[in-house]
Design an enzyme around this catalytic site. Structure first.
Site, short mmCIF file in Angstrom:
data_model
loop_
_atom_site.label_atom_id
_atom_site.label_comp_id
_atom_site.label_asym_id
_atom_site.label_seq_id
_atom_site.Cartn_x
_atom_site.Cartn_y
_atom_site.Cartn_z
N HIS A 9 0.83 -1.20 0.00
CA HIS A 9 0.00 0.00 0.00
C HIS A 9 0.87 1.26 0.00
O HIS A 9 1.58 1.52 0.97
CB HIS A 9 -0.89 -0.03 1.25
CG HIS A 9 -1.80 1.14 1.38
ND1 HIS A 9 -1.69 2.06 2.39
CD2 HIS A 9 -2.84 1.54 0.60
CE1 HIS A 9 -2.65 2.97 2.26
NE2 HIS A 9 -3.35 2.68 1.19
N HIS A 51 -0.30 10.81 -2.83
CA HIS A 51 -1.64 10.49 -2.33
C HIS A 51 -2.55 11.71 -2.22
O HIS A 51 -3.68 11.71 -2.70
CB HIS A 51 -1.52 9.82 -0.96
CG HIS A 51 -2.84 9.46 -0.36
ND1 HIS A 51 -3.58 10.33 0.40
CD2 HIS A 51 -3.56 8.31 -0.42
CE1 HIS A 51 -4.69 9.75 0.79
NE2 HIS A 51 -4.71 8.52 0.31
O1 G3P Z 1 -6.46 1.30 -2.79
C1 G3P Z 1 -6.67 1.16 -1.44
C2 G3P Z 1 -6.34 2.39 -0.64
O2 G3P Z 1 -5.16 2.94 -1.14
C3 G3P Z 1 -7.42 3.42 -0.65
O3 G3P Z 1 -7.23 4.46 0.24
O4 G3P Z 1 -6.60 6.71 0.91
O5 G3P Z 1 -4.94 4.89 1.03
O6 G3P Z 1 -5.65 5.78 -1.17
P1 G3P Z 1 -6.04 5.50 0.25
MG MG Z 2 -4.52 4.47 -2.44
#
Ligand code: G3P
Ligand code: MG
Length: 244
Positions: A9, A51
């Site tokens: 992630h 992000h």
């Molecule tokens: O794709 C899963 C996750 O990345 C979604 O939330 O805010 O971490 O982009 P975020």
């Molecule tokens: Mg994400």
């Protein structure tokens, strides 16, 4: 060994600054199956991997990504906020990530800026070897992508409780996965997705106990900030048949 996929992630964001090449290389070194990365668009229309809508949290600058040119974005330090060891780390472009990892690891491109959808699609035509899917919380954007690219693998993201709608959208768009926030994954969601043949890939899962529970429940994979820990846990998990 369990058959569920471990996605890093924002890269291995527990050990390196999120969404940087260092975080992606750390995930690759740990043996992650795939990389998840977030895509915004620079002022001059280049997809960049970051992000937030702003650069404030993860760089040494202040302001909105979309107000800065690629040149300005790449002059930022995207590593020092995390640790001095990563000083000088850059905000990567999507092309740089594809250059390093296309064909090597699975890629989950999460489109944050709606304007980036079409640009990303155009760029992907240069990367036929990439094994990837595109995900978004913006379901309209996913519908646009499905229309423009009938064969593109898509995943439907959700963080609220409206998983029934997400599942309906996933079916309509022939999505390859529904990706809920981890705490939204309950027996009703899992049973409905199983009945309809839609895989479930929750985020963010960092604890081995969570992985064990989700594996028993039959999820297809998880997103983790700490892929190294989850990969060592996965080695000891039985193969789950729940979603078959
Ligand atoms: O794709 C899963 C996750 O990345 C979604 O939330 O805010 O971490 O982009 P975020
Ligand atoms: Mg994400």
């Amino acid at each position: 060994m369990a058959n569920l996929l471990i996605w890093a992630h924002r890269g291995a964001s527990r050990v390196a600054p999120e969404n940087t090449l260092s975080a992606f290389y750390a995930a690759a070194d740990a043996g992650a199956d795939g990389l998840e990365l977030d895509i915004q668009l620079s002022r001059d229309g280049i997809p960049v991997v970051i992000h937030d809508e702003t650069i404030t949290r993860t760089t040494n600058g202040i302001g909105r990504v979309r107000d800065l040119s690629l040149r300005e974005l790449q002059a930022l330090d995207a590593g020092s906020w995390f640790s001095p060891e990563f000083a000088g780390e850059k905000v990567p472009t999507l092309s740089e990530v594809l250059e390093a990892f296309a064909g090597r690891l699975l890629l989950n491109l999460e489109i944050k800026a709606p304007r980036a959808g079409r640009v990303v699609l155009d760029l992907l035509s240069d990367w036929p070897q990439a094994k990837l899917l595109v995900s978004s919380f913006n379901w309209r954007l996913l519908a646009m992508l499905r229309h423009a690219a009938p064969g593109l693998p898509l995943a439907v993201l959700l963080e609220s409780r409206c998983w029934l709608r997400a599942l309906r959208v996933a079916r309509e768009l022939s999505a390859v996965s529904v990706n809920p926030r981890c705490d939204q994954v309950g027996p009703l969601l899992l049973a409905a997705c199983r009945r309809q043949g839609v895989p479930v890939t929750p985020w963010v899962v960092d604890q081995p106990q969570q992985l064990e529970r989700l594996n028993r429940a039959g999820v297809s994979g998880v997103f983790s900030n700490d892929p190294a820990t989850l990969l060592s846990c996965r080695r000891h998990l039985p193969i789950s048949r729940e979603m078959d």
